[in-house]
Design a protein around this motif. Structure first.
Motif, PDB file in Angstrom:
ATOM      1  N   MET A 134      11.526 -35.883  38.862  1.00 53.92           N
ATOM      2  CA  MET A 134      11.878 -35.981  39.907  1.00 53.92           C
ATOM      3  C   MET A 134      11.653 -37.596  40.531  1.00 53.92           C
ATOM      4  O   MET A 134      10.861 -38.273  40.051  1.00 53.92           O
ATOM      5  CB  MET A 134      11.186 -35.292  40.881  1.00 53.92           C
ATOM      6  N   ILE A 135      12.843 -38.075  41.279  1.00 54.15           N
ATOM      7  CA  ILE A 135      12.759 -39.393  41.808  1.00 54.15           C
ATOM      8  C   ILE A 135      12.693 -39.074  43.202  1.00 54.15           C
ATOM      9  O   ILE A 135      13.467 -38.434  43.861  1.00 54.15           O
ATOM     10  CB  ILE A 135      14.173 -40.250  41.524  1.00 54.15           C
ATOM     11  N   PHE A 136      11.451 -39.756  43.901  1.00 46.97           N
ATOM     12  CA  PHE A 136      11.115 -39.388  45.524  1.00 46.97           C
ATOM     13  C   PHE A 136      11.933 -40.643  46.139  1.00 46.97           C
ATOM     14  O   PHE A 136      12.236 -41.797  45.766  1.00 46.97           O
ATOM     15  CB  PHE A 136       9.660 -39.282  45.698  1.00 46.97           C
ATOM     16  N   GLN A 137      12.067 -40.243  47.358  1.00 45.92           N
ATOM     17  CA  GLN A 137      12.730 -40.897  48.422  1.00 45.92           C
ATOM     18  C   GLN A 137      12.126 -42.638  48.274  1.00 45.92           C
ATOM     19  O   GLN A 137      12.913 -43.659  48.119  1.00 45.92           O
ATOM     20  CB  GLN A 137      12.922 -40.569  49.573  1.00 45.92           C
ATOM     21  N   GLU A 138      10.884 -42.448  48.538  1.00 44.57           N
ATOM     22  CA  GLU A 138      10.442 -43.869  48.776  1.00 44.57           C
ATOM     23  C   GLU A 138       9.666 -44.063  47.664  1.00 44.57           C
ATOM     24  O   GLU A 138       8.296 -43.599  47.239  1.00 44.57           O
ATOM     25  CB  GLU A 138       9.196 -43.725  50.158  1.00 44.57           C
ATOM     26  N   PRO A 139       9.821 -45.075  46.648  1.00 45.31           N
ATOM     27  CA  PRO A 139       9.340 -45.158  45.257  1.00 45.31           C
ATOM     28  C   PRO A 139       7.681 -45.658  45.604  1.00 45.31           C
ATOM     29  O   PRO A 139       6.870 -45.440  44.663  1.00 45.31           O
ATOM     30  CB  PRO A 139      10.062 -46.221  44.549  1.00 45.31           C
ATOM     31  N   MET A 140       7.613 -46.493  46.584  1.00 47.83           N
ATOM     32  CA  MET A 140       6.155 -47.057  46.668  1.00 47.83           C
ATOM     33  C   MET A 140       4.856 -45.856  46.627  1.00 47.83           C
ATOM     34  O   MET A 140       4.089 -45.830  46.542  1.00 47.83           O
ATOM     35  CB  MET A 140       6.060 -48.122  47.797  1.00 47.83           C
ATOM     36  N   THR A 141       5.393 -44.736  47.452  1.00 48.55           N
ATOM     37  CA  THR A 141       4.505 -43.717  47.593  1.00 48.55           C
ATOM     38  C   THR A 141       4.357 -43.191  46.125  1.00 48.55           C
ATOM     39  O   THR A 141       3.213 -42.239  46.183  1.00 48.55           O
ATOM     40  CB  THR A 141       4.845 -42.576  48.590  1.00 48.55           C
ATOM     41  N   SER A 142       5.323 -43.136  45.296  1.00 43.17           N
ATOM     42  CA  SER A 142       5.039 -42.410  44.045  1.00 43.17           C
ATOM     43  C   SER A 142       4.683 -43.285  42.814  1.00 43.17           C
ATOM     44  O   SER A 142       4.500 -42.990  41.802  1.00 43.17           O
ATOM     45  CB  SER A 142       6.330 -41.463  43.790  1.00 43.17           C
ATOM     46  N   LEU A 143       4.512 -44.447  43.024  1.00 42.23           N
ATOM     47  CA  LEU A 143       4.020 -45.591  42.095  1.00 42.23           C
ATOM     48  C   LEU A 143       2.626 -45.888  42.409  1.00 42.23           C
ATOM     49  O   LEU A 143       2.343 -45.952  43.573  1.00 42.23           O
ATOM     50  CB  LEU A 143       5.071 -46.774  42.004  1.00 42.23           C
ATOM     51  N   ASN A 144       2.108 -45.977  41.256  1.00 40.20           N
ATOM     52  CA  ASN A 144       0.587 -46.248  41.434  1.00 40.20           C
ATOM     53  C   ASN A 144       0.455 -47.773  41.701  1.00 40.20           C
ATOM     54  O   ASN A 144       0.663 -48.598  40.905  1.00 40.20           O
ATOM     55  CB  ASN A 144      -0.321 -45.812  40.414  1.00 40.20           C
ATOM     56  N   PRO A 145      -0.216 -48.431  42.929  1.00 36.41           N
ATOM     57  CA  PRO A 145       0.014 -49.703  43.311  1.00 36.41           C
ATOM     58  C   PRO A 145      -0.923 -50.489  42.212  1.00 36.41           C
ATOM     59  O   PRO A 145      -0.894 -51.676  42.365  1.00 36.41           O
ATOM     60  CB  PRO A 145      -0.485 -49.802  44.637  1.00 36.41           C
ATOM     61  N   VAL A 146      -2.174 -50.057  41.721  1.00 40.91           N
ATOM     62  CA  VAL A 146      -2.983 -50.668  41.107  1.00 40.91           C
ATOM     63  C   VAL A 146      -2.811 -50.437  39.346  1.00 40.91           C
ATOM     64  O   VAL A 146      -3.409 -51.323  38.655  1.00 40.91           O
ATOM     65  CB  VAL A 146      -4.440 -50.143  41.346  1.00 40.91           C
ATOM     66  N   LEU A 147      -1.855 -50.124  38.999  1.00 44.50           N
ATOM     67  CA  LEU A 147      -1.353 -50.006  37.706  1.00 44.50           C
ATOM     68  C   LEU A 147      -0.148 -50.758  37.539  1.00 44.50           C
ATOM     69  O   LEU A 147       0.673 -50.498  38.304  1.00 44.50           O
ATOM     70  CB  LEU A 147      -1.314 -48.518  37.018  1.00 44.50           C
ATOM     71  N   THR A 148      -0.040 -51.586  36.281  1.00 49.13           N
ATOM     72  CA  THR A 148       1.094 -52.053  36.026  1.00 49.13           C
ATOM     73  C   THR A 148       2.227 -51.072  35.774  1.00 49.13           C
ATOM     74  O   THR A 148       1.822 -50.029  35.293  1.00 49.13           O
ATOM     75  CB  THR A 148       0.921 -52.989  34.845  1.00 49.13           C
ATOM     76  N   ASP A 201       4.105 -56.080  32.566  1.00 49.54           N
ATOM     77  CA  ASP A 201       2.982 -56.230  33.139  1.00 49.54           C
ATOM     78  C   ASP A 201       2.641 -56.682  34.648  1.00 49.54           C
ATOM     79  O   ASP A 201       1.795 -57.278  35.031  1.00 49.54           O
ATOM     80  CB  ASP A 201       2.292 -57.444  32.087  1.00 49.54           C
ATOM     81  N   GLU A 202       3.798 -56.140  35.210  1.00 47.40           N
ATOM     82  CA  GLU A 202       3.886 -56.622  36.781  1.00 47.40           C
ATOM     83  C   GLU A 202       3.378 -55.332  37.637  1.00 47.40           C
ATOM     84  O   GLU A 202       3.444 -54.116  37.005  1.00 47.40           O
ATOM     85  CB  GLU A 202       4.953 -56.996  37.394  1.00 47.40           C
ATOM     86  N   TYR A 203       2.801 -55.376  38.602  1.00 44.02           N
ATOM     87  CA  TYR A 203       2.383 -54.522  39.707  1.00 44.02           C
ATOM     88  C   TYR A 203       3.655 -54.212  40.594  1.00 44.02           C
ATOM     89  O   TYR A 203       4.508 -55.232  40.817  1.00 44.02           O
ATOM     90  CB  TYR A 203       1.540 -54.782  40.614  1.00 44.02           C
ATOM     91  N   PRO A 204       3.655 -53.000  41.057  1.00 43.16           N
ATOM     92  CA  PRO A 204       4.898 -52.312  41.894  1.00 43.16           C
ATOM     93  C   PRO A 204       5.094 -53.591  42.910  1.00 43.16           C
ATOM     94  O   PRO A 204       6.293 -53.652  43.152  1.00 43.16           O
ATOM     95  CB  PRO A 204       4.618 -51.099  42.476  1.00 43.16           C
ATOM     96  N   HIS A 205       4.164 -54.104  43.743  1.00 43.31           N
ATOM     97  CA  HIS A 205       4.323 -54.845  44.964  1.00 43.31           C
ATOM     98  C   HIS A 205       5.098 -56.054  44.398  1.00 43.31           C
ATOM     99  O   HIS A 205       5.699 -56.968  45.300  1.00 43.31           O
ATOM    100  CB  HIS A 205       2.929 -55.259  45.791  1.00 43.31           C
ATOM    101  N   GLN A 206       5.142 -56.431  43.137  1.00 46.64           N
ATOM    102  CA  GLN A 206       5.699 -57.767  42.740  1.00 46.64           C
ATOM    103  C   GLN A 206       7.422 -57.503  42.438  1.00 46.64           C
ATOM    104  O   GLN A 206       7.819 -58.432  42.041  1.00 46.64           O
ATOM    105  CB  GLN A 206       5.050 -58.407  41.443  1.00 46.64           C
ATOM    106  N   LEU A 207       7.841 -56.255  42.682  1.00 45.27           N
ATOM    107  CA  LEU A 207       9.091 -56.024  42.331  1.00 45.27           C
ATOM    108  C   LEU A 207       9.767 -55.825  43.662  1.00 45.27           C
ATOM    109  O   LEU A 207       9.334 -55.585  44.626  1.00 45.27           O
ATOM    110  CB  LEU A 207       9.284 -54.676  41.550  1.00 45.27           C
ATOM    111  N   SER A 208      11.199 -56.007  43.526  1.00 45.95           N
ATOM    112  CA  SER A 208      11.943 -55.797  44.937  1.00 45.95           C
ATOM    113  C   SER A 208      12.309 -54.188  45.137  1.00 45.95           C
ATOM    114  O   SER A 208      12.018 -53.425  43.954  1.00 45.95           O
ATOM    115  CB  SER A 208      13.261 -56.487  44.877  1.00 45.95           C
ATOM    116  N   GLY A 209      12.678 -53.760  46.204  1.00 46.89           N
ATOM    117  CA  GLY A 209      12.881 -52.543  46.298  1.00 46.89           C
ATOM    118  C   GLY A 209      13.810 -51.814  45.348  1.00 46.89           C
ATOM    119  O   GLY A 209      13.407 -50.762  44.622  1.00 46.89           O
TER     120      GLY A 209
END
Ligand SMILES: Nc1ncnc2c1ncn2[C@@H]1O[C@H](COP(=O)(O)OP(=O)(O)OP(=O)(O)O)[C@@H](O)[C@H]1O
Ligand SMILES: Nc1ncnc2c1ncn2[C@@H]1O[C@H](COP(=O)(O)OP(=O)(O)OP(=O)(O)O)[C@@H](O)[C@H]1O
Ligand code: SF4
Ligand code: SF4
Ligand SMILES: [Mg+2]
Ligand SMILES: [Mg+2]
Lengths: 328, 339
Positions: free
Chosen positions: A95-109, A150-158
């Motif tokens: 499944m792909i959820f509407q808000e990717p930030m909520t389903s990606l783990n912010p502390v893992l690359t 090797d980047e974290y989710p917050h380093q990527l654009s939406g």
């Protein structure tokens, strides 16, 4: 066409302070191998709850599948153990959820997240899983995939995060991909890239896609068949061309007339054509709906509509509609 | 209050807004987000100017600066011909009622403990236009005008649906007879059927009161429905400004072309192999590319685009474009991809 996923008479309910919310109230549909099925309807009509029910992700504290059957490749999912469900999720059905930030783990690359999923489901060594992750990022056209791993989710654009979600969802070759509003949070040009990508990947891998959205433009451009929901129920189902050319249910017709269109001009004097409104409000889902759920807003409603739910009638060519007043 | 006939309701000239980026231990200024980077436009009475562009391109920042909720870094803002750029809050006060706003999510800007009637009547009382029973009477008429029952004045914001709340926001904005309403994504959170109600209402009110709208949206179909002229923004700058008809039938800027080609149409017969006009992500406004901001994604970019920032020029009557390959009186035909 053989169905890979069969949903029958699904009822999903939540206990709330106001009473029992009948979020999904008797929905049935099939998903054939390799097809793209759209599910549309107004906010709150039960689209996401349908998706979460299929994946058995309804929060057990308040919600439950009260009735119905969900069969995936012939196996009854509602009866499966949580263990067995876990091995399906993110693997055979993802499944792909509407808000990717909520389903990606912010502390893992992102590389680690994709690779972990691959190791868990495919049982391959870590190095092979990393390689798979890189391949997947290439596939969703993230430039410079090796570095991005090797980047974290917050380093990527939406838009890139959404593509990472797609990469992760497809990393274990799922049979069914459920995409819940996958592009709503995105800009137009990025949205177009993501939709293209999903369709292209589908053609390559043969994955069936269930695309949930309230954007009828997205539905028209990407799906083959469409289920229209209203207040927890399916009211119409049709091949996409038939639905847009000849919508039969009064609610579907209302939706179609309410869309502002890029291809309809103001007249020479600059007068803008009026958009059609659907007067009234959706019913409250904590009260049992007697008769047709759309009756309170329907100009064709009769006493029969208010008393008895309309059965589906077959308009031919896979087009069915639940309405007493549709004359075929 | 109403502006003289030939003077624009709003004129914005060379507007710049940079937000500082703070960094390091001491939170020193280490850079700036160039949210709005030299924008000029005007809006006439009874006119809707649409502002469209991707997320983060500076649309809301323009709206907030025009409303004087934030101070511009540079540039001028004229309301009915009067320069209000430098006015301090006290001196700005009498001008405020000429320009009102409706938000994407009116709920977040409404006090949940006040009845809807009080919320809508607030500006009337604040500006001392009406008092007490007179306010109630006026609010009741506003409720009727936006299609709410006056007895709903006693209800609280959470008791309204999304579309009804948006009507409350509109009633509140209308209450003080503004010349201009800044509408920032007013229908983006609404379902199509509710969206239709709100768009119809906004158009009716414009025709009735001669209102001007600065209408911000990223939905091209909504834009085409409601706007008279449309400004397309990319990374803090207007790249094209034209009448709606011209913009949709003869877009000249490559980014506008990309936007139009990317828009989905509710018609499966027009389903096409999309012409992939642009790829890649929007660059960060903290580090916009030099020269033409669009050159990193533009299929028609030439060497010079990387160094020279194209000014917005009027290439044909009323049609403004900022592209080095679109000179005054140039051929409006398709651009060629440099070989
Ligand atoms: N955890 C929950 N507890 C109680 N009610 C819920 C819960 N989740 C969903 N609902 C209710 O179930 C109904 C269906 O919700 P659902 O999220 O499926 O709507 P949707 O069709 O996906 O809408 P949207 O387009 O806004 O995403 C709504 O009335 C919602 O309020
Ligand atoms: N108060 C602030 N401080 C720092 N940066 C800001 C501030 N407000 C906005 N920005 C930045 O300015 C840029 C423009 O933001 P703005 O909200 O105007 O965009 P927008 O076009 O309205 O986007 P959207 O469509 O997402 O609403 C963005 O990069 C944003 O992050
Ligand atoms: S069954 Fe009756 S109320 Fe329901 S949609 Fe058809 S005509 Fe309208
Ligand atoms: S100036 Fe150059 S890069 Fe910019 S839009 Fe025109 S052709 Fe493209
Ligand atoms: Mg949902
Ligand atoms: Mg904004």
């Amino acid at each position: 066409m053989s169905a890979i996923l069969e949903v029958r008479d699904l009822h999903t309910q939540f206990n709330t302070l106001d009473g029992v919310v009948r979020a999904v109230d008797g929905v049935s549909f099939d998903v054939a191998r390799g097809e793209t099925l759209g599910i549309v309807g107004e906010s709150g009509c039960g689209k996401s709850v349908t998706a979460l029910s299929i994946l058995r992700l309804i929060p057990p504290e308040t919600g439950r599948i009260a009735q119905g059957s969900i069969r995936f490749e012939g196996n009854e999912l509602t009866a499966l153990s949580e263990e067995a469900m876990k091995s399906l999720r993110g693997h055979r059905i993802s499944m792909i959820f509407q808000e990717p930030m909520t389903s990606l783990n912010p502390v893992l690359t992102v590389g680690t997240q994709i690779a972990e999923n691959v190791v868990r489901h495919m049982g391959v060594p870590w190095s092979a899983a990393r390689e798979r992750a890189r391949e997947m990022l290439d596939l969703v056209r993230i430039a410079d995939a090796k570095r991005r791993l090797d980047e974290y989710p917050h380093q990527l654009s939406g838009g890139m995060r959404q593509r990472v979600m797609i990469a992760m969802a497809l990393s274990c070759d799922p049979q069914v991909l459920i995409a819940d509003e996958p592009t709503t949070a995105l800009d137009v040009t990025i949205q177009a890239q993501i939709l293209d990508l999903m369709i292209e990947l589908k053609e390559k891998t043969g994955t069936a896609i269930v695309l949930i959205t309230h954007d009828l433009g997205v539905v028209a451009e990407t799906t083959e068949r469409v289920v229209v929901m209203y207040a927890g129920r399916k009211v119409e189902e049709a091949p996409v061309e038939a639905l847009f050319e000849n919508p039969l249910h009064p609610y579907t017709r209302g939706l179609m007339r309410a869309i502002p269109r890029l291809d309809v001009e103001a007249d020479a004097a600059g007068t803008r054509p009026r958009l059609q409104e659907i007067p009234g409000l959706v019913p409250i889902l904590t009260r049992p709906i007697v008769g047709c759920a759309f009756a309170a807003r329907c100009e064709l409603a009769t006493d029969r509509c208010r008393a008895t739910p309309p059965p589906f009638v077959d308009a031919g060519g896979g087009h069915i509609v639940a309405c007493w007043e549709v004359k075929l | 209050m109403s502006a003289a006939p030939n003077i624009p309701v709003l004129e914005v000239d060379g507007l710049v807004k940079h937000f500082p980026i703070l960094g390091g231990l001491l939170q020193r200024r280490v850079g700036a987000v160039r949210a709005v980077d030299g924008v000029s436009f005007s809006i006439a009475k009874s006119e809707t100017l649409g502002l469209v562009g991707e997320s983060g391109c500076g649309k809301s920042t323009i709206g907030k600066t025009v409303l004087k909720l934030i101070e511009p870094t540079a540039g001028r803002i004229l309301l009915g011909g009067e320069d209000v750029t430098k006015l301090k809050p006290g001196a700005m006060w009498p001008h405020r009622q000429r320009i009102q706003t409706i938000f994407q999510d009116p709920y977040s800007s409404m006090n949940p403990r006040l009845p809807a009637g009080t919320i809508v009547g607030e500006p009337l009382e604040n500006y001392g236009i009406t008092r007490g029973a007179e306010t109630d009477e006026r609010v009741a008429r506003l409720f009727e005008r936006v299609g709410l029952r006056p007895d709903a004045m006693r209800k609280y914001a959470h008791e309204f649906s999304g579309g009804q709340r948006q009507r409350l926001g509109i009633a509140k904005a209308l209450s003080v007879n503004p010349d201009l309403i800044v509408a920032d994504e007013p229908v983006s959170a609404l379902d199509v059927s509710v969206q239709a109600q709100v768009l119809n209402l906004l158009i009716d009110l414009q025709e009735e009161y001669g209102l001007a709208y600065l209408f911000i949206s990223h939905d091209l179909a909504v834009m085409r429905h409601i706007s008279h002229r449309i400004a397309v923004m990319y990374l803090g700058r207007i790249v094209e400004l034209a009448t709606k008809r011209t913009l949709f039938t003869q877009p000249l800027h490559p980014y506008t072309e990309a936007l139009l080609s990317a828009a989905t149409a509710p018609d499966p017969k027009r389903r096409r192999k999309r012409k992939r006009i642009v790829q890649g992500d929007v660059p960060s406004p903290a580090k916009p590319p030099p020269g033409c901001h669009f050159h990193t994604r533009c299929p028609y970019a030439m060497a010079e685009c990387k160094v020279t920032a194209p000014p917005l020029i009027e290439v044909a009557p009323g049609h403004h474009v900022a592209c080095l390959r679109r000179p005054v009186g140039g051929d409006p035909g398709p651009l060629s991809v440099p070989g």
